[in-house]
Design a protein around this motif. Sequence first.
Motif, PDB file in Angstrom:
ATOM      1  N   PHE A 327       0.844  -1.195   0.000  1.00 39.97           N
ATOM      2  CA  PHE A 327       0.000   0.000   0.000  1.00 39.97           C
ATOM      3  C   PHE A 327       0.881   1.249   0.000  1.00 39.97           C
ATOM      4  O   PHE A 327       1.871   1.323   0.735  1.00 39.97           O
ATOM      5  CB  PHE A 327      -0.916   0.040   1.235  1.00 39.97           C
ATOM      6  N   VAL A 328       0.498   2.210  -0.841  1.00 43.51           N
ATOM      7  CA  VAL A 328       1.034   3.567  -0.760  1.00 43.51           C
ATOM      8  C   VAL A 328      -0.062   4.377  -0.087  1.00 43.51           C
ATOM      9  O   VAL A 328      -1.068   4.741  -0.714  1.00 43.51           O
ATOM     10  CB  VAL A 328       1.387   4.131  -2.146  1.00 43.51           C
ATOM     11  N   LEU A 329       0.100   4.658   1.184  1.00 42.80           N
ATOM     12  CA  LEU A 329      -0.999   5.179   1.990  1.00 42.80           C
ATOM     13  C   LEU A 329      -1.454   6.570   1.570  1.00 42.80           C
ATOM     14  O   LEU A 329      -2.615   6.930   1.763  1.00 42.80           O
ATOM     15  CB  LEU A 329      -0.601   5.192   3.467  1.00 42.80           C
ATOM     16  N   ALA A 341      -7.147   4.113   3.196  1.00 36.35           N
ATOM     17  CA  ALA A 341      -6.007   3.244   2.893  1.00 36.35           C
ATOM     18  C   ALA A 341      -5.530   2.518   4.150  1.00 36.35           C
ATOM     19  O   ALA A 341      -5.157   1.336   4.101  1.00 36.35           O
ATOM     20  CB  ALA A 341      -4.878   4.077   2.292  1.00 36.35           C
ATOM     21  N   LEU A 342      -5.533   3.190   5.284  1.00 35.64           N
ATOM     22  CA  LEU A 342      -5.128   2.555   6.539  1.00 35.64           C
ATOM     23  C   LEU A 342      -6.109   1.448   6.932  1.00 35.64           C
ATOM     24  O   LEU A 342      -5.700   0.391   7.450  1.00 35.64           O
ATOM     25  CB  LEU A 342      -5.034   3.603   7.643  1.00 35.64           C
ATOM     26  N   ALA A 343      -7.382   1.662   6.677  1.00 34.99           N
ATOM     27  CA  ALA A 343      -8.377   0.622   6.969  1.00 34.99           C
ATOM     28  C   ALA A 343      -8.143  -0.605   6.093  1.00 34.99           C
ATOM     29  O   ALA A 343      -8.222  -1.755   6.566  1.00 34.99           O
ATOM     30  CB  ALA A 343      -9.783   1.181   6.763  1.00 34.99           C
ATOM     31  N   ARG A 344      -7.838  -0.386   4.807  1.00 32.31           N
ATOM     32  CA  ARG A 344      -7.555  -1.515   3.910  1.00 32.31           C
ATOM     33  C   ARG A 344      -6.273  -2.234   4.329  1.00 32.31           C
ATOM     34  O   ARG A 344      -6.179  -3.469   4.237  1.00 32.31           O
ATOM     35  CB  ARG A 344      -7.449  -1.025   2.467  1.00 32.31           C
ATOM     36  N   GLU A 346      -5.089  -2.571   7.357  1.00 28.66           N
ATOM     37  CA  GLU A 346      -5.376  -3.410   8.536  1.00 28.66           C
ATOM     38  C   GLU A 346      -6.095  -4.691   8.137  1.00 28.66           C
ATOM     39  O   GLU A 346      -5.745  -5.780   8.610  1.00 28.66           O
ATOM     40  CB  GLU A 346      -6.211  -2.611   9.530  1.00 28.66           C
ATOM     41  N   THR A 347      -7.053  -4.563   7.241  1.00 29.49           N
ATOM     42  CA  THR A 347      -7.777  -5.760   6.787  1.00 29.49           C
ATOM     43  C   THR A 347      -6.850  -6.718   6.061  1.00 29.49           C
ATOM     44  O   THR A 347      -6.884  -7.942   6.269  1.00 29.49           O
ATOM     45  CB  THR A 347      -8.933  -5.343   5.855  1.00 29.49           C
ATOM     46  N   PHE A 348      -5.994  -6.173   5.206  1.00 29.05           N
ATOM     47  CA  PHE A 348      -5.039  -6.998   4.450  1.00 29.05           C
ATOM     48  C   PHE A 348      -4.100  -7.732   5.399  1.00 29.05           C
ATOM     49  O   PHE A 348      -3.803  -8.923   5.216  1.00 29.05           O
ATOM     50  CB  PHE A 348      -4.250  -6.095   3.497  1.00 29.05           C
ATOM     51  N   ALA A 349      -3.599  -7.021   6.410  1.00 26.69           N
ATOM     52  CA  ALA A 349      -2.659  -7.642   7.345  1.00 26.69           C
ATOM     53  C   ALA A 349      -3.317  -8.787   8.109  1.00 26.69           C
ATOM     54  O   ALA A 349      -2.700  -9.835   8.356  1.00 26.69           O
ATOM     55  CB  ALA A 349      -2.130  -6.584   8.310  1.00 26.69           C
ATOM     56  N   ARG A 368      -2.544  11.384  10.785  1.00 24.22           N
ATOM     57  CA  ARG A 368      -3.497  10.282  10.602  1.00 24.22           C
ATOM     58  C   ARG A 368      -2.839   8.942  10.943  1.00 24.22           C
ATOM     59  O   ARG A 368      -3.478   8.045  11.500  1.00 24.22           O
ATOM     60  CB  ARG A 368      -4.017  10.255   9.154  1.00 24.22           C
ATOM     61  N   LEU A 369      -1.565   8.795  10.581  1.00 20.70           N
ATOM     62  CA  LEU A 369      -0.859   7.545  10.860  1.00 20.70           C
ATOM     63  C   LEU A 369      -0.712   7.327  12.365  1.00 20.70           C
ATOM     64  O   LEU A 369      -0.942   6.214  12.868  1.00 20.70           O
ATOM     65  CB  LEU A 369       0.513   7.563  10.193  1.00 20.70           C
ATOM     66  N   ALA A 370      -0.329   8.373  13.097  1.00 24.01           N
ATOM     67  CA  ALA A 370      -0.154   8.239  14.544  1.00 24.01           C
ATOM     68  C   ALA A 370      -1.475   7.837  15.218  1.00 24.01           C
ATOM     69  O   ALA A 370      -1.490   6.990  16.131  1.00 24.01           O
ATOM     70  CB  ALA A 370       0.367   9.543  15.126  1.00 24.01           C
ATOM     71  N   LEU A 371      -2.570   8.431  14.769  1.00 17.32           N
ATOM     72  CA  LEU A 371      -3.884   8.095  15.335  1.00 17.32           C
ATOM     73  C   LEU A 371      -4.234   6.642  15.038  1.00 17.32           C
ATOM     74  O   LEU A 371      -4.711   5.910  15.917  1.00 17.32           O
ATOM     75  CB  LEU A 371      -4.944   9.043  14.779  1.00 17.32           C
ATOM     76  N   TRP A 372      -3.997   6.219  13.800  1.00 19.64           N
ATOM     77  CA  TRP A 372      -4.326   4.835  13.433  1.00 19.64           C
ATOM     78  C   TRP A 372      -3.486   3.842  14.228  1.00 19.64           C
ATOM     79  O   TRP A 372      -3.998   2.808  14.674  1.00 19.64           O
ATOM     80  CB  TRP A 372      -4.104   4.628  11.934  1.00 19.64           C
ATOM     81  N   ILE A 373      -2.207   4.133  14.418  1.00 16.87           N
ATOM     82  CA  ILE A 373      -1.335   3.211  15.153  1.00 16.87           C
ATOM     83  C   ILE A 373      -1.856   2.998  16.565  1.00 16.87           C
ATOM     84  O   ILE A 373      -1.915   1.855  17.059  1.00 16.87           O
ATOM     85  CB  ILE A 373       0.114   3.741  15.170  1.00 16.87           C
ATOM     86  N   ARG A 374      -2.256   4.068  17.225  1.00 17.24           N
ATOM     87  CA  ARG A 374      -2.760   3.933  18.598  1.00 17.24           C
ATOM     88  C   ARG A 374      -3.998   3.036  18.643  1.00 17.24           C
ATOM     89  O   ARG A 374      -4.137   2.191  19.539  1.00 17.24           O
ATOM     90  CB  ARG A 374      -3.091   5.311  19.170  1.00 17.24           C
TER      91      ARG A 374
END
Length: 396
Positions: A327-329, A341-344, A346-349, A368-374
């Motif tokens: 993914f290129v986020l 893209a972050l939701a996809r 997570e599903t892929f992983a 957005r990345l920091a929020l998703w990681i948490r």
Amino acid sequence: MDEIDKPLGQTAAKPRPAWLARLLKIRPRHILASVAVLCLLGFAGAAMLIDDPLGGQPRATVKLDPVKPAPEAPAVPKVVVAAPSAPERAPGTQTITVTDGVTGEKKEIVVGATEPKPGQPPAGAIIPAGTPAALVEQTRFGPLPRIAPDGTRPADFYARREGIPAGHPPGTGKVAIVVTGIGIASGATAEALKLPPAVTLALSPYPADIAGLATRARANGREILLQIPMEPIGYPDNDPGPQTLLANVEGDVNLERLHWSLGRFTGYVGIVNLMGARFGTSEPAVQGLARELAKRGLLLLDDGGNPQSRLQPVAQTARVPTAKADFVLDASPTVDAIDAALARLETFAKDKGMAVAVINAGNLGMERLALWIREATRRGILLVPISAAVHRPNQS
């Protein structure tokens, strides 16, 4: 005739003067015309000699008291603000324009020397404390990574030594995230350095303070990659900067350019392409790159931006540890697109067990990345460094 012969009582008339005779012949209309001409001449002469802008119209004269001049205001001292002087640059540095691979924005940055003298490393190239001398080859381009005599590879030595945390639920998915463009924009770089140490950072080779930046990026055992500029489509209008590897070039030009980038600092586990849509499709050019990476014990990450890229398959043939981003986020750099893209990701992983993603260091993306990681780590996603996601062929 004698007077005695003249008739008595008669006197001869005297002739008229010639001028009088001519005057008597003048008709009245001629006299009137002459008078009119003389009047016009008189008025014209008076207009030229008399200074009267009102043309003789009636006017009144009023006597006014003389106006006293107002006292002069005190002089205001002039304040001269000196223009800010250009920041001092270290000897051997220069300013270049680099095009952001995601947004297309052009940025001016200061880089180290692009033509190092024999025996002298480029500006900023240092060897971090604790780096074994066996992993470093001293060259005119600076310290280049190499495989130690005992077989230790830089890709393994600099890898993050971190196992799966105790109690981590199996099968919930691992994610390797690589943030590229570190060092181009100071604000975005600072935000990226705040991300968890499991996030891999890819450093641009251009900043003049690249060695110090690499030291900060490797804090807490974080893995780092080196971005190698490669020829994109539309080059040189679309330009990743100097020392770009070219798809069609003779001799050792690409090798010397690669060595320039590799010598900028030490401590990286491998490289990732900076642009390179055209270079990556040239198999002969990629083969030369892959041979050098195998020789120096480095891994290669394809950033996934070009579906036609030959970087990963050619490198695998050369027995280079490789990975390709799934993914290129920030392919679409908007909040909604990045979140989707972050939701996809997570599903892929969770479906595949492992996923690799890249994102450019921009303040919006970092937020957005920091929020998703948490949130994702609470849902069981495990962040891993890039070395944990590469395919390792037989390297014997």
